[in-house]
Design a protein around this motif. Structure first.
Motif, PDB file in Angstrom:
ATOM      1  N   GLU A  23      94.936   2.597 158.579  1.00 17.73           N
ATOM      2  CA  GLU A  23      93.462   2.150 158.600  1.00 17.73           C
ATOM      3  C   GLU A  23      92.374   2.945 159.356  1.00 17.73           C
ATOM      4  N   HIS A  24      92.912   3.530 160.307  1.00 17.61           N
ATOM      5  CA  HIS A  24      91.763   4.204 161.074  1.00 17.61           C
ATOM      6  C   HIS A  24      91.389   5.405 160.311  1.00 17.61           C
ATOM      7  N   THR A  25      92.324   6.036 159.300  1.00 16.41           N
ATOM      8  CA  THR A  25      91.856   7.089 158.557  1.00 16.41           C
ATOM      9  C   THR A  25      91.032   6.714 157.557  1.00 16.41           C
ATOM     10  N   LEU A  52      93.059  14.093 156.737  1.00 14.17           N
ATOM     11  CA  LEU A  52      94.525  14.672 157.299  1.00 14.17           C
ATOM     12  C   LEU A  52      94.190  14.972 158.876  1.00 14.17           C
ATOM     13  N   HIS A  53      93.251  14.400 159.318  1.00 16.82           N
ATOM     14  CA  HIS A  53      93.185  14.721 160.985  1.00 16.82           C
ATOM     15  C   HIS A  53      94.044  14.498 161.791  1.00 16.82           C
ATOM     16  N   ASP A  54      94.733  13.051 161.295  1.00 15.39           N
ATOM     17  CA  ASP A  54      95.720  12.598 162.485  1.00 15.39           C
ATOM     18  C   ASP A  54      97.255  12.428 161.695  1.00 15.39           C
ATOM     19  N   VAL A  55      97.421  13.317 160.753  1.00 14.68           N
ATOM     20  CA  VAL A  55      98.891  13.466 160.180  1.00 14.68           C
ATOM     21  C   VAL A  55      99.726  13.800 161.329  1.00 14.68           C
ATOM     22  N   ALA A 131      83.029  11.124 162.987  1.00 18.65           N
ATOM     23  CA  ALA A 131      83.546   9.895 162.079  1.00 18.65           C
ATOM     24  C   ALA A 131      84.802   9.636 162.501  1.00 18.65           C
ATOM     25  N   ASP A 132      85.672  10.615 163.278  1.00 24.80           N
ATOM     26  CA  ASP A 132      86.848   9.907 163.807  1.00 24.80           C
ATOM     27  C   ASP A 132      86.558   9.145 164.879  1.00 24.80           C
ATOM     28  N   LYS A 133      85.469   9.335 165.791  1.00 28.86           N
ATOM     29  CA  LYS A 133      85.281   8.597 167.178  1.00 28.86           C
ATOM     30  C   LYS A 133      84.820   7.131 166.621  1.00 28.86           C
TER      31      LYS A 133
HETATM   32 FE   LIG Z   1      91.959  10.059 164.742  1.00 28.71          FE
END
Ligand SMILES: [Fe+2]
Ligand SMILES: [Fe+2]
Length: 190
Positions: A23-25, A52-55, A131-133
């Motif tokens: 969901e976050h991604t 892919l940042h949080d894989v 975008a992540d934050k």
């Molecule tokens: Fe993240």
């Protein structure tokens, strides 16, 4: 680009099953698309990097996750594992899609620094970090975090309101964060 993103989401899915990372991604991907639309930057770098940042969280035992991020007492060593392992996993997954070696290397560099890096070098890197934050500033991200960190929502709102001054590398990222906090206040704190 749409086909490539769909393929990467399919490849990433098994690695995002921990916590609410799927969901976050997906939400962070939407923010990245909006930021890219308005600010420019290479879609071929930004979109794969945010997908892919949080894989790498898949390589960190789940009981350690809550020590590794959040507003208080972050264990930077554990957090670093998810960046380094994530870049490795991404390197492997990126072989499955048609991208150049230069793009692949840059995507992995961004993933390796997406949380800890204090001086993003490129517009693409700044957009991925913002975008992540931004997920944390959306009503959904806010409620997930307030609950998992065990912080009173009013107090957490003020913590985020302070962090927004430090976390964003694009003015537009900060503008979206302000809007997010307004929504949170309207929907959840009144
Ligand atoms: Fe993240
Ligand atoms: Fe992360």
């Amino acid at each position: 680009m749409e086909k490539l993103c769909k393929k990467l989401f399919d490849l990433a899915r098994p690695y995002l099953s921990v916590r609410s990372n799927q969901e976050h991604t997906e939400a962070s991907f939407s923010f990245a698309k909006e930021l890219q639309k308005q600010l420019g930057g290479s879609q071929e770098i930004i979109f794969p990097a945010i997908i892919l940042h949080d894989v790498g969280w898949s390589a960190v035992p789940e009981e350690l996750h809550l020590q590794a991020f959040g507003p208080k007492n972050v264990d930077l060593k554990i957090n670093r594992i998810h960046e380094v392992k994530g870049a490795k996993i991404a390197e492997k997954l990126l072989q499955e899609v048609p991208l150049g070696n230069q793009e692949r290397e840059e995507i992995c560099r961004i993933i390796k620094n997406h949380d800890s890096g204090k001086n993003p070098l490129t517009l693409e890197e700044k957009i991925v970090k913002d975008a992540d934050k931004l997920f944390r500033f959306s009503p959904r991200g806010f409620s997930i975090d307030a609950e998992r960190f065990g912080i009173n929502p009013q107090e957490y709102w003020h913590i985020l309101n302070d962090f927004k001054e430090l976390w964003f590398f694009n003015e537009l990222g900060k503008t979206f964060a302000v809007r997010g906090l307004e929504k949170v206040q309207d929907q959840m704190l009144k």
